[in-house]
Structure formats: structure tokens, C-alpha cells
Design a protein around this motif. Structure first.
Motif, PDB file in Angstrom:
ATOM      1  N   PRO A  45       0.833  -1.203   0.000  1.00 28.57           N
ATOM      2  CA  PRO A  45       0.000   0.000   0.000  1.00 28.57           C
ATOM      3  C   PRO A  45       0.867   1.252   0.000  1.00 28.57           C
ATOM      4  CG  PRO A  45      -0.754  -1.568   1.643  1.00 28.57           C
ATOM      5  CD  PRO A  45       0.559  -2.087   1.119  1.00 28.57           C
ATOM      6  N   ILE A  46       0.388   2.301  -0.623  1.00 35.45           N
ATOM      7  CA  ILE A  46       1.161   3.537  -0.708  1.00 35.45           C
ATOM      8  C   ILE A  46       1.223   4.195   0.658  1.00 35.45           C
ATOM      9  CG2 ILE A  46       1.296   5.815  -1.768  1.00 35.45           C
ATOM     10  CD1 ILE A  46      -0.192   4.679  -4.145  1.00 35.45           C
ATOM     11  N   PRO A  47       2.411   4.418   1.212  1.00 34.87           N
ATOM     12  CA  PRO A  47       2.499   5.122   2.492  1.00 34.87           C
ATOM     13  C   PRO A  47       2.040   6.562   2.336  1.00 34.87           C
ATOM     14  CG  PRO A  47       4.556   4.010   1.942  1.00 34.87           C
ATOM     15  CD  PRO A  47       3.711   4.000   0.710  1.00 34.87           C
ATOM     16  N   THR A  48       1.477   7.116   3.378  1.00 36.50           N
ATOM     17  CA  THR A  48       1.015   8.508   3.314  1.00 36.50           C
ATOM     18  C   THR A  48       2.126   9.479   3.661  1.00 36.50           C
ATOM     19  OG1 THR A  48       0.253   8.349   5.597  1.00 36.50           O
ATOM     20  CG2 THR A  48      -1.356   7.888   3.877  1.00 36.50           C
ATOM     21  N   ASN A  49       3.196   8.996   4.269  1.00 39.85           N
ATOM     22  CA  ASN A  49       4.287   9.860   4.683  1.00 39.85           C
ATOM     23  C   ASN A  49       5.625   9.266   4.282  1.00 39.85           C
ATOM     24  OD1 ASN A  49       2.661  11.768   6.304  1.00 39.85           O
ATOM     25  ND2 ASN A  49       2.328   9.995   7.618  1.00 39.85           N
ATOM     26  N   TRP A  50       6.631  10.129   4.311  1.00 35.62           N
ATOM     27  CA  TRP A  50       7.987   9.631   4.168  1.00 35.62           C
ATOM     28  C   TRP A  50       8.331   8.780   5.387  1.00 35.62           C
ATOM     29  CZ3 TRP A  50      11.713  10.253   0.407  1.00 35.62           C
ATOM     30  CH2 TRP A  50      11.396  11.129  -0.643  1.00 35.62           C
ATOM     31  N   PRO A  51       9.331   7.909   5.262  1.00 35.87           N
ATOM     32  CA  PRO A  51       9.824   7.224   6.465  1.00 35.87           C
ATOM     33  C   PRO A  51      10.252   8.249   7.514  1.00 35.87           C
ATOM     34  CG  PRO A  51      10.711   6.205   4.488  1.00 35.87           C
ATOM     35  CD  PRO A  51      10.001   7.442   4.034  1.00 35.87           C
ATOM     36  N   VAL A  52      10.227   7.831   8.752  1.00 39.69           N
ATOM     37  CA  VAL A  52      10.607   8.710   9.864  1.00 39.69           C
ATOM     38  C   VAL A  52      12.123   8.664  10.021  1.00 39.69           C
ATOM     39  CG1 VAL A  52      10.372   9.130  12.335  1.00 39.69           C
ATOM     40  CG2 VAL A  52       8.393   8.342  10.995  1.00 39.69           C
ATOM     41  N   VAL A  53      12.760   9.826  10.047  1.00 41.50           N
ATOM     42  CA  VAL A  53      14.220   9.907  10.115  1.00 41.50           C
ATOM     43  C   VAL A  53      14.642  10.628  11.390  1.00 41.50           C
ATOM     44  CG1 VAL A  53      16.302  10.835   9.031  1.00 41.50           C
ATOM     45  CG2 VAL A  53      14.475   9.885   7.612  1.00 41.50           C
ATOM     46  N   ALA A  54      15.591  10.052  12.106  1.00 42.92           N
ATOM     47  CA  ALA A  54      16.175  10.682  13.288  1.00 42.92           C
ATOM     48  C   ALA A  54      17.658  10.920  13.023  1.00 42.92           C
ATOM     49  CB  ALA A  54      15.991   9.799  14.521  1.00 42.92           C
ATOM     50  N   GLU A  55      18.077  12.179  13.048  1.00 42.90           N
ATOM     51  CA  GLU A  55      19.480  12.537  12.828  1.00 42.90           C
ATOM     52  C   GLU A  55      20.257  12.325  14.134  1.00 42.90           C
ATOM     53  OE1 GLU A  55      20.911  13.400  10.069  1.00 42.90           O
ATOM     54  OE2 GLU A  55      19.196  13.764   8.731  1.00 42.90           O
ATOM     55  N   VAL A  56      21.187  11.387  14.138  1.00 42.70           N
ATOM     56  CA  VAL A  56      21.831  11.007  15.395  1.00 42.70           C
ATOM     57  C   VAL A  56      22.774  12.080  15.925  1.00 42.70           C
ATOM     58  CG1 VAL A  56      21.615   8.540  14.955  1.00 42.70           C
ATOM     59  CG2 VAL A  56      23.659   9.732  14.196  1.00 42.70           C
ATOM     60  N   GLU A  57      23.218  13.010  15.066  1.00 43.53           N
ATOM     61  CA  GLU A  57      24.077  14.071  15.586  1.00 43.53           C
ATOM     62  C   GLU A  57      23.308  15.029  16.499  1.00 43.53           C
ATOM     63  OE1 GLU A  57      22.751  15.452  11.440  1.00 43.53           O
ATOM     64  OE2 GLU A  57      23.457  13.601  12.380  1.00 43.53           O
ATOM     65  N   ASN A  58      21.960  14.899  16.512  1.00 41.53           N
ATOM     66  CA  ASN A  58      21.144  15.717  17.398  1.00 41.53           C
ATOM     67  C   ASN A  58      20.823  15.021  18.720  1.00 41.53           C
ATOM     68  OD1 ASN A  58      21.024  17.714  15.417  1.00 41.53           O
ATOM     69  ND2 ASN A  58      19.191  16.824  14.481  1.00 41.53           N
ATOM     70  N   PHE A  59      21.313  13.807  18.916  1.00 40.05           N
ATOM     71  CA  PHE A  59      20.986  13.048  20.119  1.00 40.05           C
ATOM     72  C   PHE A  59      21.686  13.640  21.347  1.00 40.05           C
ATOM     73  CE2 PHE A  59      19.642   8.605  18.368  1.00 40.05           C
ATOM     74  CZ  PHE A  59      18.729   9.226  17.533  1.00 40.05           C
ATOM     75  N   THR A  60      21.129  13.308  22.511  1.00 44.15           N
ATOM     76  CA  THR A  60      21.739  13.686  23.777  1.00 44.15           C
ATOM     77  C   THR A  60      22.825  12.677  24.125  1.00 44.15           C
ATOM     78  OG1 THR A  60      19.673  14.681  24.546  1.00 44.15           O
ATOM     79  CG2 THR A  60      21.311  14.134  26.221  1.00 44.15           C
ATOM     80  N   LEU A  61      24.008  13.151  24.502  1.00 40.54           N
ATOM     81  CA  LEU A  61      25.176  12.294  24.663  1.00 40.54           C
ATOM     82  C   LEU A  61      25.540  12.115  26.128  1.00 40.54           C
ATOM     83  CD1 LEU A  61      27.346  13.946  21.865  1.00 40.54           C
ATOM     84  CD2 LEU A  61      25.609  12.156  21.629  1.00 40.54           C
ATOM     85  N   SER A  62      25.811  10.859  26.514  1.00 40.31           N
ATOM     86  CA  SER A  62      26.190  10.578  27.895  1.00 40.31           C
ATOM     87  C   SER A  62      27.246   9.466  27.930  1.00 40.31           C
ATOM     88  CB  SER A  62      24.959  10.155  28.708  1.00 40.31           C
ATOM     89  OG  SER A  62      25.327   9.831  30.031  1.00 40.31           O
ATOM     90  N   PRO A  63      28.441   9.776  28.437  1.00 43.48           N
ATOM     91  CA  PRO A  63      28.907  11.124  28.760  1.00 43.48           C
ATOM     92  C   PRO A  63      29.226  11.894  27.483  1.00 43.48           C
ATOM     93  CG  PRO A  63      30.699   9.582  29.020  1.00 43.48           C
ATOM     94  CD  PRO A  63      29.482   8.751  28.688  1.00 43.48           C
ATOM     95  N   SER A  64      29.285  13.179  27.580  1.00 41.73           N
ATOM     96  CA  SER A  64      29.514  14.003  26.384  1.00 41.73           C
ATOM     97  C   SER A  64      30.884  13.749  25.781  1.00 41.73           C
ATOM     98  CB  SER A  64      29.370  15.479  26.742  1.00 41.73           C
ATOM     99  OG  SER A  64      30.294  15.845  27.756  1.00 41.73           O
ATOM    100  N   THR A  65      31.816  13.277  26.599  1.00 45.71           N
ATOM    101  CA  THR A  65      33.169  13.019  26.108  1.00 45.71           C
ATOM    102  C   THR A  65      33.274  11.748  25.268  1.00 45.71           C
ATOM    103  OG1 THR A  65      33.637  11.919  28.212  1.00 45.71           O
ATOM    104  CG2 THR A  65      34.269  14.237  28.009  1.00 45.71           C
ATOM    105  N   ALA A  66      32.227  10.923  25.276  1.00 42.17           N
ATOM    106  CA  ALA A  66      32.273   9.660  24.527  1.00 42.17           C
ATOM    107  C   ALA A  66      32.015   9.869  23.041  1.00 42.17           C
ATOM    108  CB  ALA A  66      31.249   8.679  25.096  1.00 42.17           C
ATOM    109  N   VAL A 221      19.149   7.267  11.812  1.00 44.27           N
ATOM    110  CA  VAL A 221      18.279   6.120  12.064  1.00 44.27           C
ATOM    111  C   VAL A 221      16.985   6.391  11.313  1.00 44.27           C
ATOM    112  CG1 VAL A 221      17.030   4.774  13.792  1.00 44.27           C
ATOM    113  CG2 VAL A 221      19.285   5.722  14.336  1.00 44.27           C
ATOM    114  N   LEU A 222      16.573   5.440  10.482  1.00 41.89           N
ATOM    115  CA  LEU A 222      15.397   5.618   9.639  1.00 41.89           C
ATOM    116  C   LEU A 222      14.390   4.508   9.926  1.00 41.89           C
ATOM    117  CD1 LEU A 222      15.323   6.569   5.896  1.00 41.89           C
ATOM    118  CD2 LEU A 222      14.155   4.487   6.611  1.00 41.89           C
ATOM    119  N   PHE A 223      13.119   4.878  10.093  1.00 36.10           N
ATOM    120  CA  PHE A 223      12.042   3.928  10.365  1.00 36.10           C
ATOM    121  C   PHE A 223      11.143   3.829   9.129  1.00 36.10           C
ATOM    122  CE2 PHE A 223      13.357   5.662  14.368  1.00 36.10           C
ATOM    123  CZ  PHE A 223      13.139   4.698  15.332  1.00 36.10           C
TER     124      PHE A 223
END
Length: 302
Positions: A45-66, A221-223
Motif C-alpha cells: 500500500p502507498i504510504p502517506t508519509n515519508w519514512p521517519v528519520v532521526a538525525e543522530v548528531e542531534n541526540f543527547t550524549l552521555s557522557p559528552s566526552t564519549a 536512524v530511519l524507520f
């Protein structure tokens, strides 16, 4: 003339292989009045939206030094051929082989069910590039040498045979004609609910196999829920399959403020969509026209 004839014969042979693939693996696909199988057809079936994309460079980092965010052409391995090494938004999340930490982000899913979680990253040749992804309590390991991945130029089985690889997805490839530009996609199914989900990317300083560990350079990461779409792209997209799912639609814009009292005329110069050679990918969703059976792909970006 002889070289041009050889090229034409090769292109004809590739097209014949694509059609043979559909005849053998997708016998239920409809043929036209001449008995030909249409190019780039999905019966999902034709999807109504593009796949969902999460840009990992925008993620919260713990620890930030890693971790650190690096621009394309910066602190990562591969960038000699832009055709299969472009970075979405020109940025990656980098972690060294000695790093230990977690990068956490979120995505909003429009529906529940089986989602194929695809990660785009650099897979260093003969090294482990291991990391794990945890979503809604399920953890999946990515980046192992033995795991199947999507490699560039998979539409040509001749390329893969020369490189000693199998058909996409396959664990490891080495291009015999030059640099090994190991940007890959790897995906697994997750059963997820609709709404906001948390994505945790975990890295360690050892690999589960005991093999040599490389730096981790992660792009996105793409869904997607459309497995047929993935399979068709694996054998048809001419650079790195699934790159055609990226778009800057509704994200690249010009904002103008007139601080004067008189109307002004604004002319925007020519601009082009150039996201990993769009003419080499199946640019469709959500611009496809519906057919009886599903969705017809266009190999040219609108």
C-alpha cells in the motif's frame, strides 16, 4: 564505438537481470500487454508519509566526552566518492574505538506495528564497527562484520561478483577497482507502538566477537514499514540503496522580511535537489501516482 557497444550491452544485461529477479522472486507482479514487467513497481500500500528519520548528531550524549559531532570530510573514514558517501545534513556522530557511552534521541511514529529500523553508518573493512540500538525495551546489535548490510552498487550483480560479494544484503564487500567506501545500511524489524519512542545507541570499547574494533561513525536512524520498498531499492538503486529515502522536502527554504514600506520583488535563483545523486535513486514517496496494484516509482527526482 566498440566501447559504447559494450556499455549498451552491459546496461541491457543489467535490465534483463532486474526483470529476471522479479520473475523469479515476485511471480505475482502484473505484466503489461506485451508481457513486460513494469520497472520499479511495489505492491505494498502507498504510504502517506515519508519514512521517519532521526538525525543522530542531534541526540543527547552521555557522557559528552564519549562522542563528538563531525562534519562530512572531517573525523571519519570515507569520503573519496560522493556517490555513496554523502552524509545526511553533512554531519555524523563520531565515537572512537575506546569510547563507552549512550546517545539518546526520539522519533514520532504515526502508527503501530512492525517497523524496520535502518541505520546508516561507516563499516570499516575487516573491523568490527559494533554498536547496539535499544527502542521500547528491545535491543539489537548492529555493525558486526558477520551481519548482513546493504552495500553500494548492489543493482549490478557483476559488481558484487567482482568484489567477491553476494547479493544485497551481504556481510562484507571490497571493491576491486579502487577505494573501499564502506558506507552501509543495516536494518532489523522492531514491533513498536504509535507515538513518541526513545532511541538509545550504545557503544562499548570491546566487540562481542573479540575482533578488532573501529571507530563508530553514525549518520541516521530511519524507520519504515515498507519491506517491499526496501527490497526493490536493494536491486535497483544505483548508488547506495535506501539513500533515495532522504529528502530535504519542506526543510530547505528561504525566509525574507521586508523592513520597508514598499513592496519588493524577490527572485530566487535556480536550485537543485542533490542528495546523493537523486537521479540514481527511486525518488517516489509521497509523489507517486497510484496504480491498481500499488505504487509506481520514478527514477528521477521531481
Amino acid at each position: 564505438a566498440a566501447g559504447m557497444l559494450s556499455l549498451l550491452l552491459l546496461c541491457s544485461n543489467v535490465r534483463a537481470q532486474v526483470h529476471q529477479y522479479y520473475q523469479e522472486s515476485e511471480p505475482w507482479m502484473k505484466q503489461d500487454e506485451k508481457g513486460n514487467i513494469p520497472d520499479f513497481v511495489s505492491l505494498d500500500p502507498i504510504p502517506t508519509n515519508w519514512p521517519v528519520v532521526a538525525e543522530v548528531e542531534n541526540f543527547t550524549l552521555s557522557p559528552s566526552t564519549a562522542f563528538n559531532v563531525t562534519q562530512w570530510g572531517g573525523q571519519h573514514y570515507y569520503g573519496a566518492t560522493f556517490s555513496n558517501t554523502f552524509a545526511s545534513r553533512k554531519a555524523l556522530l563520531h565515537a572512537s574505538s575506546s569510547s563507552v557511552g549512550t546517545a539518546t534521541g526520539h522519533a514520532s511514529l504515526p502508527s503501530s506495528g512492525t517497523w524496520y529500523v535502518c541505520v546508516r553508518y561507516e563499516a570499516a573493512y575487516r573491523y568490527e564497527t559494533e554498536f547496539s540500538v535499544t527502542i521500547s525495551g528491545k535491543t539489537q546489535v548492529y555493525g558486526q562484520r558477520k551481519s548482513d548490510k546493504i552495500w553500494a552498487f548492489g543493482w549490478s550483480m557483476l559488481n558484487h561478483e567482482i568484489a567477491g560479494c553476494g547479493a544485497n544484503p551481504t556481510p562484507e564487500c571490497h571493491w576491486t577497482w579502487g577505494s573501499t567506501e564502506n558506507w552501509v545500511w543495516e536494518y532489523y524489524p522492531f514491533t513498536l507502538g504509535a507515538g513518541n519512542v526513545e532511541i538509545a545507541i550504545n557503544i562499548k570499547n570491546i566487540s562481542s566477537s573479540g575482533g578488532m574494533l573501529a571507530d563508530r561513525n553514525l549518520d541516521v536512524v530511519l524507520f519504515t514499514q515498507n519491506l517491499t520498498d526496501i527490497k526493490i531499492r536493494e536491486v535497483n538503486e544505483q548508488q547506495l540503496a535506501l539513500d533515495g529515502l532522504f529528502t530535504q522536502h519542506d526543510e530547505v527554504f528561504v525566509k525574507v522580511t521586508n523592513h520597508g514600506t514598499q513592496d519588493i520583488q524577490i527572485e530566487v535563483p535556480f536550485s537543485a535537489y542533490h542528495s546523493a545523486y537523486p537521479s540514481q535513486h527511486l525518488i517516489c514517496i509521497p509523489y507517486c501516482k497510484a496504480t491498481t496494484g500499488g505504487k509506481v516509482y520514478s527514477s528521477i527526482a521531481a
